[in-house]
Scaffold this motif. Structure first.
Motif, PDB file in Angstrom:
ATOM      1  N   ARG A 117      26.986  69.058  18.845  1.00 22.43           N
ATOM      2  CA  ARG A 117      28.173  69.681  19.401  1.00 22.43           C
ATOM      3  C   ARG A 117      28.061  71.216  19.319  1.00 22.43           C
ATOM      4  NH1 ARG A 117      32.755  67.108  20.407  1.00 22.43           N
ATOM      5  NH2 ARG A 117      32.130  65.349  19.076  1.00 22.43           N
ATOM      6  N   ASP A 118      28.434  71.886  20.392  1.00 22.83           N
ATOM      7  CA  ASP A 118      28.465  73.359  20.449  1.00 22.83           C
ATOM      8  C   ASP A 118      27.099  73.987  20.188  1.00 22.83           C
ATOM      9  OD1 ASP A 118      31.241  73.263  20.889  1.00 22.83           O
ATOM     10  OD2 ASP A 118      31.620  73.188  18.731  1.00 22.83           O
ATOM     11  N   HIS A 128      22.649  61.844  23.131  1.00 25.36           N
ATOM     12  CA  HIS A 128      23.351  62.424  21.989  1.00 25.36           C
ATOM     13  C   HIS A 128      22.829  63.831  21.731  1.00 25.36           C
ATOM     14  CE1 HIS A 128      24.815  58.349  21.090  1.00 25.36           C
ATOM     15  NE2 HIS A 128      23.578  57.956  21.333  1.00 25.36           N
ATOM     16  N   GLU A 134      27.818  64.966  19.998  1.00 25.52           N
ATOM     17  CA  GLU A 134      28.461  64.560  21.239  1.00 25.52           C
ATOM     18  C   GLU A 134      27.639  63.452  21.892  1.00 25.52           C
ATOM     19  OE1 GLU A 134      30.711  68.572  22.834  1.00 25.52           O
ATOM     20  OE2 GLU A 134      28.671  68.153  23.515  1.00 25.52           O
ATOM     21  N   SER A 135      28.302  62.431  22.407  1.00 26.61           N
ATOM     22  CA  SER A 135      27.613  61.326  23.071  1.00 26.61           C
ATOM     23  C   SER A 135      28.031  61.279  24.534  1.00 26.61           C
ATOM     24  CB  SER A 135      27.960  59.996  22.385  1.00 26.61           C
ATOM     25  OG  SER A 135      27.538  59.999  21.031  1.00 26.61           O
ATOM     26  N   HIS A 136      27.058  61.443  25.423  1.00 23.77           N
ATOM     27  CA  HIS A 136      27.313  61.464  26.858  1.00 23.77           C
ATOM     28  C   HIS A 136      26.767  60.174  27.474  1.00 23.77           C
ATOM     29  CE1 HIS A 136      28.186  65.764  26.352  1.00 23.77           C
ATOM     30  NE2 HIS A 136      27.117  65.790  25.574  1.00 23.77           N
TER      31      HIS A 136
END
Length: 217
Positions: free
Chosen positions: A188-189, A185, A73-75
């Motif tokens: 995920r989960d 980064h 995931e990239s925030h």
């Protein structure tokens, strides 16, 4: 991890471009949480993403990749842009923007292939067929900036890379869609350590990040 951040280890992966904007948060975090050990890994993004997938780092600070991994995931932290970096007395330092044609007239010292700014730059010039006068390639951005500050060479880096660096000027590169998204980064989960959440909160509120956000607005 549940004892008020009094102990533990936080493993952080950082690309070279993010180094200048990380210092403030590192120092502040160490003062507030002296019991947390910080392991900082400076590497190219591809290597850091491999470390993230293998859970060798808790998160990675890097620009958003062209081809993201499904498990990552990239925030977004801030928007940035590619710049021509020269010393303050260089002929290009007085310009508002620098075209590729103008840049091709000067000797360059570029970040090594595989580093994010270099990847962006190569992707821009490849279809245009412009020959650049590359004299030096370096995989150590701090040394590269030092070289730029005391020579007539020019380089191409993300604007954020020059944060608090004296003796250099970053001038936007005049190219279409000149945007680079600075991101955190994470897997995920996956479980996020409390120390990681606190560090990222401090980073997002730091002066370095606020400057990047305000500059873009």
């Amino acid at each position: 991890d549940l004892r008020e951040l009094l102990a533990g280890t936080l493993n952080i992966g950082v690309t070279y471009s993010f180094s200048p904007i990380l210092t403030e948060t590192l120092l502040d975090f160490m003062k507030l949480y002296p019991g947390v050990k910080l392991n900082i890994f400076y590497k190219p993004m591809a290597e850091l993403m491999d470390m993230l997938v293998e859970r060798e780092v808790d998160f990675v600070l890097a620009f958003k990749p062209k081809e993201p991994l499904a498990c990552v995931e990239s925030h977004s932290l801030f928007q940035n842009f590619l710049t021509v970096v020269v010393n303050s007395n260089h002929p290009l330092a007085s310009k508002q923007k620098v075209t590729l044609a103008e840049l091709s007239e000067y000797d360059l010292a570029l970040p090594a292939r595989g580093l994010q700014a270099r990847n962006y730059f190569d992707a821009v010039i490849a279809p245009k067929g412009i020959d650049m006068r590359v004299r030096i390639e370096l995989n150590e951005v701090n040394i590269l900036l030092k070289l730029i500050s005391c020579s007539s060479l020019a380089t191409v880096l993300a604007e954020a890379t020059t944060h608090n660096v004296r003796g250099v000027k970053a001038v936007p590169l005049d190219i279409p869609a000149n945007e680079m998204t600075g991101c955190v980064h994470t897997l995920r989960d996956s479980y996020h350590k409390r120390s990681m959440c606190e560090f990222l909160k401090m980073l997002s509120e730091s002066a370095a990040i606020r400057e990047r956000v305000n500059a873009w607005l």
